[in-house]
Design an enzyme around this catalytic site. Sequence first.
Site, mmCIF file in Angstrom:
data_model
loop_
_atom_site.group_PDB
_atom_site.id
_atom_site.type_symbol
_atom_site.label_atom_id
_atom_site.label_comp_id
_atom_site.label_asym_id
_atom_site.label_seq_id
_atom_site.Cartn_x
_atom_site.Cartn_y
_atom_site.Cartn_z
ATOM 1 N N GLY A 97 25.854 -54.002 -13.121
ATOM 2 C CA GLY A 97 24.809 -53.484 -13.994
ATOM 3 C C GLY A 97 23.740 -54.500 -14.294
ATOM 4 O O GLY A 97 22.642 -54.167 -14.703
ATOM 5 N N HIS A 98 24.028 -55.790 -14.088
ATOM 6 C CA HIS A 98 23.075 -56.836 -14.419
ATOM 7 C C HIS A 98 21.920 -56.833 -13.432
ATOM 8 O O HIS A 98 22.089 -56.583 -12.247
ATOM 9 C CB HIS A 98 23.787 -58.194 -14.403
ATOM 10 C CG HIS A 98 23.054 -59.270 -15.138
ATOM 11 N ND1 HIS A 98 22.123 -60.059 -14.518
ATOM 12 C CD2 HIS A 98 23.096 -59.667 -16.424
ATOM 13 C CE1 HIS A 98 21.633 -60.920 -15.400
ATOM 14 N NE2 HIS A 98 22.212 -60.697 -16.563
ATOM 15 N N ASP A 152 32.327 -43.203 -30.276
ATOM 16 C CA ASP A 152 32.997 -43.639 -31.502
ATOM 17 C C ASP A 152 32.047 -44.432 -32.397
ATOM 18 O O ASP A 152 32.250 -44.508 -33.613
ATOM 19 C CB ASP A 152 34.222 -44.491 -31.155
ATOM 20 C CG ASP A 152 33.881 -45.636 -30.215
ATOM 21 O OD1 ASP A 152 33.299 -45.373 -29.130
ATOM 22 O OD2 ASP A 152 34.189 -46.796 -30.553
ATOM 23 N N GLY A 453 -28.902 -72.732 20.244
ATOM 24 C CA GLY A 453 -29.606 -73.948 20.668
ATOM 25 C C GLY A 453 -29.650 -74.037 22.179
ATOM 26 O O GLY A 453 -28.949 -73.296 22.888
ATOM 27 N N SER A 455 -29.184 -75.341 26.057
ATOM 28 C CA SER A 455 -28.071 -75.917 26.806
ATOM 29 C C SER A 455 -28.150 -77.432 26.740
ATOM 30 O O SER A 455 -29.223 -78.021 26.982
ATOM 31 C CB SER A 455 -28.144 -75.449 28.267
ATOM 32 O OG SER A 455 -27.117 -76.032 29.020
ATOM 33 N N LYS A 459 -23.683 -77.538 21.357
ATOM 34 C CA LYS A 459 -23.007 -76.379 20.753
ATOM 35 C C LYS A 459 -21.524 -76.337 21.112
ATOM 36 O O LYS A 459 -20.652 -76.172 20.252
ATOM 37 C CB LYS A 459 -23.673 -75.078 21.210
ATOM 38 C CG LYS A 459 -25.127 -74.926 20.844
ATOM 39 C CD LYS A 459 -25.679 -73.580 21.237
ATOM 40 C CE LYS A 459 -25.512 -73.291 22.731
ATOM 41 N NZ LYS A 459 -26.176 -74.286 23.591
ATOM 42 N N SER A 527 -28.416 -67.867 23.047
ATOM 43 C CA SER A 527 -29.074 -66.758 22.324
ATOM 44 C C SER A 527 -30.526 -67.095 21.993
ATOM 45 O O SER A 527 -30.861 -67.326 20.834
ATOM 46 C CB SER A 527 -28.293 -66.400 21.061
ATOM 47 O OG SER A 527 -27.862 -67.530 20.340
#
Length: 636
Positions: A97-98, A152, A453, A455, A459, A527
Amino acid sequence: MKNDLPLEARSLNVIFAGHVDHGKSTLIGRILWETDSIPKEKKETVIAYCKKNNIDFEYAFLLDSLAEERSQNITIDVSEVHFFYGKRRFRIIDAPGHLEFLKNMISGAAKADCAVLVIDVSAGIGEQTKRHALILSLLGIKQIVIAMNKFDLVNYDRQTYERLSTECKSLFKKLGLDSLSIVPLSAKAGENIIGRSQRFSWYDGGSLLEVLLGLESSDSAECSPLRLPIQDVYRFDNRRLLAGRIESGKIECGELVCFFPSGKKSRIKAIHHWPAESSPLKVTAGKSTAIQIEDEIFIERGEIIAHEDSPPLVGTDFCARLFWLGDSPLIVGAPYTFRLATGQSVARVLQVNRVIDACTLEDLQPVPMEVKKNEIAEIILRTSAPIACDPFEKIPMTGRFILADKDRISGGGIILKVLPSKAVHETQGRSRITQLQRAKFLGHRSGVFWMTGLSGSGKTTLSNRLEQLLFHRGIFAYVIDGDELRTGLSKDLGFDVESRRENIRRAAEMAKTLAKSGLVVIVALISPFEADRKNARAICEKEGILFKEIYVDAPLDICKARDPKFLYLKASKGEIPQMTGLDSPYEPPQYCDLHLLTGSESIESCLGKLLDFIIPLVRLTPDKERDILEDPAAEI
């Protein structure tokens, strides 16, 4: 198949559960005493112990034999004891029960046909009682008797009985259990346990044992379909033996059997028992055995033997009900060890469909994405490999599972149904694992750091070094390199303006997907055009991904002098058309988030600036958690 044995001939497995100090062990001890199920030596030992320690005789000591339990007055493990009453055999399973011992209660409740939930009427229904009720509901125990103990202490008051009966019925109705027997009694005084007590003249039901005598036991496991999980494979002489315990059904020599989840088939050549004896022709549920098969097929631990006409279900996606006991919450998407019968796999929770608060028994709204300690949840679970199982209501022995977190048992549950994998995908739509959940699991948020940037500007060198430094700081990073992209995903593209634009789009989509998985993505890509870089930012930020543009700036003459990949040299010979910086323009960023002057600064200096810039952005803190919740793409 129906169990045709008469009711009195069937053994009944009864689990006794209840809050610590509600008198459960005393009640069991009293039952054993009244049914004369305690050996004389045991009685004398307990009487002597109580006399020696100058304490009143305690019926609980008849059951609680561990020294730790006597000193602390709590039941630590699951105890089992047998008794006979009214020509019927009962097996009592005494569950702790604990709070600390709820895990053991789960293992005990899994074997039960019915349950007796003990409640101290002077204390009422507490949180622990509600948790026990949840577990009984979770494990599918339909027959529940409420033993209202210690009457009781309240002078056998009828109004107390009626008030608590109403509360109990309301509690169990929430759990979908409408059929209850509620028996008032006093374990200490021995009232209303075996015979009906005059103290309860206002009560018109049976005593506790009279009620238990009328309950149904589960259908015999032997009458259920065959399920024999393989525990291990052994070799003796030239014999290859598959060992395991028959959980349900029966197995006979010469019959065709199937193995699941593999789907392999063979016939039973021989059945063996130890110690050595004449080989039996048939073995039934509950027996541990070893079998030989006719064919030399590869079978391993975790497979389940069944008959072809009554197979288990096989799948990777399951709807399940779970009771969570881990100190850390159950997290959607986190890996756990899944164990069912003798099988083991890695499992992750895909969805949490419902969570019940252990104290109020109410559904939590909105449905949380994690399950806390002592909560019950209905979840969709996915295993890393196919698992053979059964819905719990059909065959409980192969419908129960446990989840372990770092080798520590943290939850137990039952299989409700097996789902087709596609059905889960259709109901999921977008991932229900949020960016914040991933970030909390990894310890950092995701993001895309786009290095642009010429080549030779540095990078690739910076990206690869940065990836290592972040990894060693506990930040999971990955580099998307332009040259690698050109040899794989963008192998079909040329170097005209449209092809370069498409290359950038593909890189952005890949970066977005990796970042959604929780990674810090470093893109090293020339890019050259401002419009394409803006489009890459839009692709990521539309999905709530943090995006930062970093300009790696070195003059063309320095890049040509470095020329680490000999691209400028090849371009000068006409081998590379449209070389950026020579016969194709590079548009420097009009605005960037970080500007690195790699023509005049050392690599170490630039790396320091990168770390100082990135780590505060991705490292998780309470303030950042709030910001991610409010706006996933917000700058922190």
